[in-house]
Design a protein around this motif. Structure first.
Motif, PDB file in Angstrom:
ATOM      1  N   VAL A  40       0.831  -1.200   0.000  1.00 32.37           N
ATOM      2  CA  VAL A  40       0.000   0.000   0.000  1.00 32.37           C
ATOM      3  C   VAL A  40       0.867   1.252   0.000  1.00 32.37           C
ATOM      4  O   VAL A  40       0.616   2.212  -0.738  1.00 32.37           O
ATOM      5  N   GLN A  41       1.918   1.255   0.811  1.00 30.86           N
ATOM      6  CA  GLN A  41       2.824   2.407   0.847  1.00 30.86           C
ATOM      7  C   GLN A  41       3.550   2.584  -0.479  1.00 30.86           C
ATOM      8  O   GLN A  41       3.732   3.710  -0.952  1.00 30.86           O
ATOM      9  N   LYS A  42       3.951   1.472  -1.100  1.00 28.49           N
ATOM     10  CA  LYS A  42       4.627   1.565  -2.398  1.00 28.49           C
ATOM     11  C   LYS A  42       3.722   2.186  -3.450  1.00 28.49           C
ATOM     12  O   LYS A  42       4.145   3.039  -4.236  1.00 28.49           O
ATOM     13  N   ILE A  43       2.460   1.761  -3.471  1.00 27.11           N
ATOM     14  CA  ILE A  43       1.521   2.297  -4.461  1.00 27.11           C
ATOM     15  C   ILE A  43       1.263   3.774  -4.206  1.00 27.11           C
ATOM     16  O   ILE A  43       1.339   4.603  -5.127  1.00 27.11           O
ATOM     17  N   ALA A  44       0.951   4.127  -2.956  1.00 26.79           N
ATOM     18  CA  ALA A  44       0.632   5.517  -2.624  1.00 26.79           C
ATOM     19  C   ALA A  44       1.812   6.451  -2.892  1.00 26.79           C
ATOM     20  O   ALA A  44       1.639   7.544  -3.444  1.00 26.79           O
ATOM     21  N   LEU A  45       3.016   6.007  -2.542  1.00 29.77           N
ATOM     22  CA  LEU A  45       4.203   6.847  -2.762  1.00 29.77           C
ATOM     23  C   LEU A  45       4.564   6.935  -4.236  1.00 29.77           C
ATOM     24  O   LEU A  45       4.991   7.987  -4.718  1.00 29.77           O
TER      25      LEU A  45
END
Length: 516
Positions: A40-45
């Motif tokens: 999720v963090q990879k996608i959002a960032l």
């Protein structure tokens, strides 16, 4: 409040095998290979960084994109960040992606926004589930994730309404409604009243972060060709909306940049948590507003999307994500960033990775979303030879995955036969039936986890060459050995009765192991 912790200068972005870096470093250090953090963090960032790149360096067309190169894009991004430096303070007069006007909203602790953290009366099973104080760098990542990955439910204080007369935050009785899930999560029906959330996201990955952003950068020509997109738009840090349905919200609801950094929640960071309420409600893929990272099949009857499925790892969805490559049908799944990027990458004929992932969460009938049961983060990164990517490779891969599905089916049936033969033959014994079902589900999951180890090798072997054919035959032996291993681990053969049941039920894969 004094301006402090500027995201352009302070290290806060997790990078694999490196640590945390600032926004400035992302665009000035090509040795930074890939983003870290959970899926999720990879996608959002990635979406945030891509939004900065689109705001700073959107090319006119493919030729302009090629001439600019990743270095040219990075230089423009650094100039853009210098220009908008004052808009990237996490704390201050104009806090990044926040609305100080909503301080009347209830404060929620930081832990309630992470599915893996146990809060309230949730049982703590392992230490990592314990809620802990967060430093500014982790709060910044959490804030970015809330823009599109916020979970639906009572976390949002919807008694706060910024646009006068706005009704979407109220239920039929006129009381504050539960919060809606973020547009990056969505929700779908699983039948029998069950619902889940978790759209699958995909994008190209290059040799380093800056190249990854350049590969996924869309041109003005690309954006103009997308359905239900009014313009490229403006990122929210340049001009935050004033309310749920203000003029800015209406204008940006169908902009391309709102796909990358939506404002699903209005937030304001407090000392020990976040004030939060529902923000802009965006239309979803079902009515044609399609996220460029989502795989969507547009049909007359109903638009469908690929979802995160812990029982079907992303590498098994590769042929669906790349279905448009085969070009033998006007229907099928299409992923905008994958499609547009592949057209350009074919000029290089080199090797790039396709990253896919996301999170699956349970959606209660009340609208509350949380992690339960088999819910989990998922991700895969598969490297592809772009010059070899075509109909033949995908058809061979599709055939091999189909055959693996048959192996898994035979394995499941064998496990089922074993427990019927080795256990009490009385069919009404509920405990025996439950044990058999659990063993069957465990064997399926274990088999696919073992197969995932060979996913990249299988993809590399799916070509027309004799060497590729021999590699696939060898891989079939490996996959068959995995099935036998899973059967032996699931079905013990210690007693005489178990030994007899094991011998009668053990699967055979002679047809699968024959030469193609």
């Amino acid at each position: 409040m004094d301006n402090r912790f500027n995201l352009i200068d302070e290290p806060w972005i997790p990078v694999a095998d490196f640590g945390r870096v600032s926004l400035k470093e992302v665009f000035s250090r090509p040795e930074l290979r890939a983003l870290g953090g959970n899926p999720v963090q990879k996608i959002a960032l990635t979406k945030l960084l891509l939004a900065i790149a689109q705001a700073a360096a959107t090319p006119k067309d493919d030729e302009h994109w090629l001439q600019m190169g990743w270095q040219g894009m990075a230089d423009k991004c650094l100039s853009y960040l210098h220009q908008w430096h004052d808009s990237f303070y996490l704390y201050g007069e104009k806090p990044f992606l926040q609305m100080p006007e909503i301080t009347r909203a209830k404060i929620r602790s930081f832990g309630v926004f992470s599915p893996e953290v146990a809060t309230g009366n949730t049982t703590v099973l392992i230490e990592s589930q314990t809620e802990k104080p967060l430093p500014p760098e982790e709060i910044a990542v959490l804030l970015v994730c809330q823009m599109g990955f916020s979970l639906g439910g009572k976390k949002s204080d919807n008694s706060i309404i910024m646009t006068e007369g706005y009704r979407l935050k109220l239920n039929q009785k006129g009381n504050p409604a539960v919060g809606v899930p973020g547009i990056f999560i969505g929700k779908r029906s699983l039948g029998k009243g069950k619902q889940a959330g978790g759209l699958l996201h995909s994008f190209w990955v290059g040799r380093h972060i800056a190249e990854t952003l350049w590969v996924n950068l869309l041109s003005i020509e690309d954006i103009d060709s997308l359905p239900n997109i009014s313009s490229i738009g403006s990122p929210p840090w340049e001009c935050m909306p004033k309310g749920e349905d203000c003029e800015i919200s209406k204008r940006e609801k169908f902009s391309y940049l709102s796909h990358l950094v939506p404002v699903n929640k209005f937030c304001f960071i407090a000392e020990k948590g976040i004030h939060i309420t529902d923000g802009i409600v965006y239309p979803d893929f079902s009515i044609g507003r399609i996220d460029p990272m989502n795989s969507v099949n547009i049909t007359r009857e109903k638009n469908t999307a690929l979802w995160v499925n812990p029982q079907k790892r992303p590498w098994r969805e590769l042929t669906s994500i790349l279905q448009f490559v085969q070009g033998d049908s006007i229907s099928g799944f299409e992923t905008v960033l994958i499609n547009k990027g592949l057209r350009r990458l074919k000029r290089f004929g080199s090797r790039f990775a396709l990253w896919s992932g996301g999170v699956m969460v349970t959606t209660h009938t009340t609208g509350e979303q949380y992690a339960a049961g088999l819910d989990d983060y998922l991700q895969s990164e598969l490297w592809l030879n772009i010059d070899e990517l075509g109909t033949n490779l995908l058809s061979v891969l599709k055939s091999e995955i189909f055959e693996l599905g048959n192996i898994q089916y035979q394995l499941s049936k064998s496990v089922e036969r074993y427990f019927h033969a080795a256990g009490d033959p009385k069919p009404k014994d509920a405990r025996k039936i439950t044990k058999a079902k659990e063993a069957k589900a465990t064997s399926e999951n274990m088999f696919w986890q073992l197969c995932e180890r060979q996913a990249q090798t299988l993809i590399d072997a799916c070509d027309n060459s004799e060497e590729g054919r021999q590699q696939r035959l060898q891989l079939r032996k490996v996959f068959a050995s995995y099935a036998y291993e899973v059967f032996d681990r699931t079905c013990p053969n210690h007693s005489a009765r178990q030994m007899d049941a094991w011998a009668q039920s053990r699967p055979h894969f002679s047809n699968y192991l024959k030469a193609e």
